[in-house]
Motif scaffolding. Sequence first.
Motif, PDB file in Angstrom:
ATOM      1  N   VAL A 143       0.882  -0.984  -0.009  1.00  0.00           N
ATOM      2  CA  VAL A 143      -0.148   0.038   0.181  1.00  0.00           C
ATOM      3  C   VAL A 143       0.881   1.255   0.155  1.00  0.00           C
ATOM      4  N   ILE A 144       0.351   2.225  -0.902  1.00  0.00           N
ATOM      5  CA  ILE A 144       1.388   3.443  -0.993  1.00  0.00           C
ATOM      6  C   ILE A 144       0.484   4.556  -0.880  1.00  0.00           C
ATOM      7  N   ASP A 145       1.171   5.422  -0.042  1.00  0.00           N
ATOM      8  CA  ASP A 145       0.400   6.634   0.429  1.00  0.00           C
ATOM      9  C   ASP A 145       0.566   7.813  -0.825  1.00  0.00           C
ATOM     10  N   GLN A 146       0.041   8.930  -0.432  1.00  0.00           N
ATOM     11  CA  GLN A 146      -0.191   9.939  -1.360  1.00  0.00           C
ATOM     12  C   GLN A 146       1.286  10.524  -1.808  1.00  0.00           C
ATOM     13  N   ALA A 147       2.336  10.437  -0.854  1.00  0.00           N
ATOM     14  CA  ALA A 147       3.602  10.930  -1.277  1.00  0.00           C
ATOM     15  C   ALA A 147       4.494   9.898  -1.950  1.00  0.00           C
ATOM     16  N   GLY A 148       3.806   8.765  -2.177  1.00  0.00           N
ATOM     17  CA  GLY A 148       4.659   7.667  -3.021  1.00  0.00           C
ATOM     18  C   GLY A 148       5.379   6.859  -2.102  1.00  0.00           C
ATOM     19  N   ARG A 149       5.210   6.720  -0.867  1.00  0.00           N
ATOM     20  CA  ARG A 149       6.081   6.146   0.176  1.00  0.00           C
ATOM     21  C   ARG A 149       5.111   4.848   0.764  1.00  0.00           C
ATOM     22  N   VAL A 150       5.973   3.855   1.424  1.00  0.00           N
ATOM     23  CA  VAL A 150       5.118   2.441   1.413  1.00  0.00           C
ATOM     24  C   VAL A 150       4.597   2.834   3.053  1.00  0.00           C
ATOM     25  N   SER A 151       3.374   2.371   3.023  1.00  0.00           N
ATOM     26  CA  SER A 151       2.547   2.325   4.339  1.00  0.00           C
ATOM     27  C   SER A 151       2.289   0.905   4.756  1.00  0.00           C
ATOM     28  N   HIS A 152       2.367  -0.078   3.962  1.00  0.00           N
ATOM     29  CA  HIS A 152       1.959  -1.318   4.233  1.00  0.00           C
ATOM     30  C   HIS A 152       2.890  -2.280   3.337  1.00  0.00           C
ATOM     31  N   TRP A 153       3.413  -3.352   4.121  1.00  0.00           N
ATOM     32  CA  TRP A 153       4.668  -4.117   3.124  1.00  0.00           C
ATOM     33  C   TRP A 153       4.185  -5.471   3.617  1.00  0.00           C
ATOM     34  N   SER A 154       3.732  -6.609   2.838  1.00  0.00           N
ATOM     35  CA  SER A 154       3.493  -7.847   3.414  1.00  0.00           C
ATOM     36  C   SER A 154       4.574  -8.679   3.357  1.00  0.00           C
TER      37      SER A 154
ATOM     38  N   ALA B 178       8.397   3.978  -2.692  1.00  0.00           N
ATOM     39  CA  ALA B 178       8.065   2.735  -3.348  1.00  0.00           C
ATOM     40  C   ALA B 178       9.263   2.287  -4.599  1.00  0.00           C
ATOM     41  N   THR B 179       9.329   3.328  -5.250  1.00  0.00           N
ATOM     42  CA  THR B 179      10.319   3.215  -6.420  1.00  0.00           C
ATOM     43  C   THR B 179      11.620   2.710  -5.950  1.00  0.00           C
TER      44      THR B 179
ATOM     45  N   GLY C  33      -1.932  -0.317 -20.202  1.00  0.00           N
ATOM     46  CA  GLY C  33      -0.845   0.312 -20.889  1.00  0.00           C
ATOM     47  C   GLY C  33      -0.242   1.308 -19.876  1.00  0.00           C
ATOM     48  N   HIS C  34      -0.196   1.090 -18.652  1.00  0.00           N
ATOM     49  CA  HIS C  34       0.239   1.692 -17.446  1.00  0.00           C
ATOM     50  C   HIS C  34       1.814   1.372 -17.316  1.00  0.00           C
ATOM     51  N   ASP C  35       2.584   2.304 -16.950  1.00  0.00           N
ATOM     52  CA  ASP C  35       4.022   2.127 -16.289  1.00  0.00           C
ATOM     53  C   ASP C  35       3.908   1.747 -14.809  1.00  0.00           C
ATOM     54  N   LEU C  36       4.480   0.813 -14.439  1.00  0.00           N
ATOM     55  CA  LEU C  36       4.661   0.566 -12.871  1.00  0.00           C
ATOM     56  C   LEU C  36       5.323   1.659 -12.352  1.00  0.00           C
ATOM     57  N   GLU C  37       6.328   2.377 -12.648  1.00  0.00           N
ATOM     58  CA  GLU C  37       6.982   3.381 -12.019  1.00  0.00           C
ATOM     59  C   GLU C  37       6.164   4.479 -11.849  1.00  0.00           C
ATOM     60  N   GLU C  38       5.153   4.866 -12.645  1.00  0.00           N
ATOM     61  CA  GLU C  38       4.265   6.128 -12.558  1.00  0.00           C
ATOM     62  C   GLU C  38       3.327   5.447 -11.416  1.00  0.00           C
ATOM     63  N   SER C  39       2.860   4.176 -11.210  1.00  0.00           N
ATOM     64  CA  SER C  39       1.888   3.637 -10.528  1.00  0.00           C
ATOM     65  C   SER C  39       2.217   3.761  -8.988  1.00  0.00           C
ATOM     66  N   LEU C  40       3.795   3.275  -8.973  1.00  0.00           N
ATOM     67  CA  LEU C  40       4.529   3.292  -7.524  1.00  0.00           C
ATOM     68  C   LEU C  40       4.548   4.855  -6.919  1.00  0.00           C
ATOM     69  N   GLY C  41       4.390   6.006  -7.929  1.00  0.00           N
ATOM     70  CA  GLY C  41       4.330   7.131  -7.263  1.00  0.00           C
ATOM     71  C   GLY C  41       3.081   7.496  -6.618  1.00  0.00           C
ATOM     72  N   GLY C  42       2.252   6.564  -6.777  1.00  0.00           N
ATOM     73  CA  GLY C  42       0.782   6.971  -6.254  1.00  0.00           C
ATOM     74  C   GLY C  42      -0.005   7.831  -7.246  1.00  0.00           C
ATOM     75  N   HIS C  43       0.272   8.156  -8.240  1.00  0.00           N
ATOM     76  CA  HIS C  43      -0.264   8.920  -9.179  1.00  0.00           C
ATOM     77  C   HIS C  43      -1.407   8.545 -10.060  1.00  0.00           C
ATOM     78  N   ALA C  44      -1.615   7.294 -10.062  1.00  0.00           N
ATOM     79  CA  ALA C  44      -2.442   6.565 -11.050  1.00  0.00           C
ATOM     80  C   ALA C  44      -3.879   7.031 -10.566  1.00  0.00           C
ATOM     81  N   SER C  45      -4.875   7.393 -11.539  1.00  0.00           N
ATOM     82  CA  SER C  45      -6.219   7.626 -11.369  1.00  0.00           C
ATOM     83  C   SER C  45      -7.173   6.539 -11.719  1.00  0.00           C
ATOM     84  N   TYR C  46      -6.556   5.596 -12.213  1.00  0.00           N
ATOM     85  CA  TYR C  46      -7.649   4.179 -12.529  1.00  0.00           C
ATOM     86  C   TYR C  46      -6.703   3.191 -12.576  1.00  0.00           C
ATOM     87  N   PRO C  47      -7.502   1.886 -12.248  1.00  0.00           N
ATOM     88  CA  PRO C  47      -6.910   0.824 -12.166  1.00  0.00           C
ATOM     89  C   PRO C  47      -5.778   0.484 -13.449  1.00  0.00           C
ATOM     90  N   ALA C  48      -4.786  -0.271 -13.090  1.00  0.00           N
ATOM     91  CA  ALA C  48      -3.665  -0.577 -14.040  1.00  0.00           C
ATOM     92  C   ALA C  48      -3.142  -1.891 -14.006  1.00  0.00           C
TER      93      ALA C  48
END
Length: 813
Positions: A18-29, A48-49, A77-92
């Motif tokens: 789970v990644i917060d709005q700053a792109g940092r990890v808040s949960h790590w299984s 997260a990156t 068609g979404h890049d994982l690095e962008e998602s890890l930054g917590g900026h994605a606005s839709y599922p990828a």
Amino acid sequence: MHGTGRPPQARVPLAVVVIDQAGRVSHWSTGARRLFGPARDDAVGRPATDLMPVSGALPDRRDPTDPAAHRAYDLAGHDLEESLGGHASYPAAGRARLDTSAGPRNRIDVLWWAYPLVGPGPERMLVLAADAERLGGESRDGRDDGGGGAGERIAPGFALHTDFPAADELARGLPEILPSMSVGESARIVSQVLELGYPVLEFSQHDRVPVTADWGVSRRTERKERRAAAERAVATGVPSPRAPLDDTAEDLEYAAVRERLEFLNEVSGRIGSSLDLARTIVEVSRAVVPRFTDVAGTYLREQVVAGEGFPEGPPDATTMWHRVALEHTDEPGRWDDVVPVGESMPFPVHTPFFQCMTSGDPVLVPYISEEMGNAIASQFEKRDIRPLITHRSMLVVPLKARNVVLGFMILLRHQERPVFNDMDRVTGAELAARAGLVLDNARMYTYQESVAETLQDSMLPHIDPHMPGCDIATRYLPGTLLGRVGGDWFDAIKLPGARTALVVGDVMGHGLNSAAMMGQLRTAVQTMAALDLPPAQLLRNLDDLAQRLGDAYLATCLYAIYDPIVGELHLANAGHIPPVIVRAADGRSELLELPTGAPIGVGGVPFEAVRVPVAPGDRLVMCTDGLVEVRGEDIGVGLATLCESAAHPAASMDDACDTIIRSLGARGGRKDDVALLLVRMGGIESGDVAHWELAPEPSEVPRARELVREQLVEWGLLSIEQTAELIVSELVTNAVRHARGGPVRLRLVRSGTLLCEVEDADHTLPSLLGAGPGDEFGRGLRVVAHLAREWGTSRTSTGKTVWFELTAPRRRG
């Protein structure tokens, strides 16, 4: 996992991040630790990156013209690095290469899915990842088949972690995330996800295998221990320590417990914002619908609603329960006719509701069949509740505090939702315990407020707005919302001679002790006023009494006697703020200059009295300092405002009081009690007063009757003429008998009532005596007491006065 030689019940662990709005990890299984390397303590809080060193989307080794390839690995068609930054606005979703030196492989192919989270918390992205090799591996022709052969796809459902749409909306939305999935297929997945509360992996077009909470654990004992630990965590609010079981199972179960705790914390924050019982009840009901249940009916003991005490011990079949709230998601009006809010009723013995309220424990009915619904409904008279409860899941939880059941809540879920389970029972019990404590606080406040109001009402007098020669209006305002009892008081006491004693006092301090002291002083003032003590002497005696009661309290007091016949105020002050007088002639208002004196309780300080002439229409304003004093402001400002507002014209006495309260209250900052006494002095005209002096001779008795008869005829009071003559005859006869040679004075005063006074030189006060059949004396005052509206006696400087009142007919015109 079906297909390609795999056993049908294989289970695959996931990395859950789970990644917060700053792109940092808040949960790590633990699954994330196994896949990516860093331990939980090293991962939480880091970008997260930095923790998932992926090199971007992998080129798909399938035929690029094959649509299945894109469905399997690059859905958005979404890049994982962008998602890890917590900026994605839709599922990828996608596929990436993990570069790592840990383990036998330096490079690992990773399948990943990213879901944006919506809610009040800081979490903004849920990332699921899995080792692609464990999911499928290479096919014989060298193509990666994605874990199930050509044409198969791998796609996760996802757990509900924050605020979620309704199930049907989620089911309609999944095909947008997962192409080629029908609404029917997605509905089945959503139903499973909502029931399990953790991620699901789908393998092939036909088989769906959940990543269950008991992954890799076949021993029922361990599953039961974990479930019990999770229930304890919900009940206590403290997550249980993790047992050395399967990591993914623990992560998912921990997430489920965490979600329950977050729900309870959120509900706790929403209830109890007020000590108002009705508002608290509404807050409790609305906190659980629709998030936890579809229907919530709240019942409280009738005594709780009324703010009263109730018998000790558990309730029984005769206990009346008041339906105080009903929240539901059904169509409007469905519940109103059968179970209206505001109704009181007992609950039959053979029902889950009676079991809950007598045992004090939750009662869980996972599914109410038609047979069970008929059995429950048969216990109720004149109502059919079967359509409301049949085919639903029910949980009845007690609302209790300090081991006392105050009420209970009936929770029902629709057929479309998962049935209540043991974890829901624990959650509901904890929710009810928190709500019960809040309700009990509101109940105790309501009860104490009721006691305080009753005490204050008993101590504050109910003053007749029309006294002889004057009109009176009063106001009392408590100092704080939490303390309805204070030491401020006012009074108006009828005195002989058509006079009125006016009192305002203030015991320093607040609370019950000050109120008790106030009650004693007020009673003492009434007693001494009835003795017709002059103002200075009354305050002197009151000060002596306060010394005997103890030196813990001080009080200020302003005592005035208004004589409407003479047109005069006789006042004395004991440390109180001065009164305001408003002159009718020119509308001018001023503070009366009085010797201030020391507060009551200081002891050994003399008091002085002054006489102030007044005219008909003049107004006197007496109040306590809570009205004019504001913290941080000179009291002179408040007194000036009081003078100004008192002079404002008003249509009535009540309007004048309200004007004063508004003007002084607009300044804000008031913390003290307020007592306000407003008097409009109308006076008594000379034509309404008749007086004579009689000789102490028996022959004066018939003359007295004649004088009274003639005067009442002149005033048009023929209806009370005979009664007045008879009583005057008795009193003058007694006065002549005990006059000891001094004159006897007779006075009649017309002022709303007819007042008659007979004064003689004897200081001995008469009293009612018992009279036998042969006794010659003792019947005169009994006749007076029987015929008069009021009567009394008082000492004067030269003897005594005996007086009586008769109700006079209203003047015409």
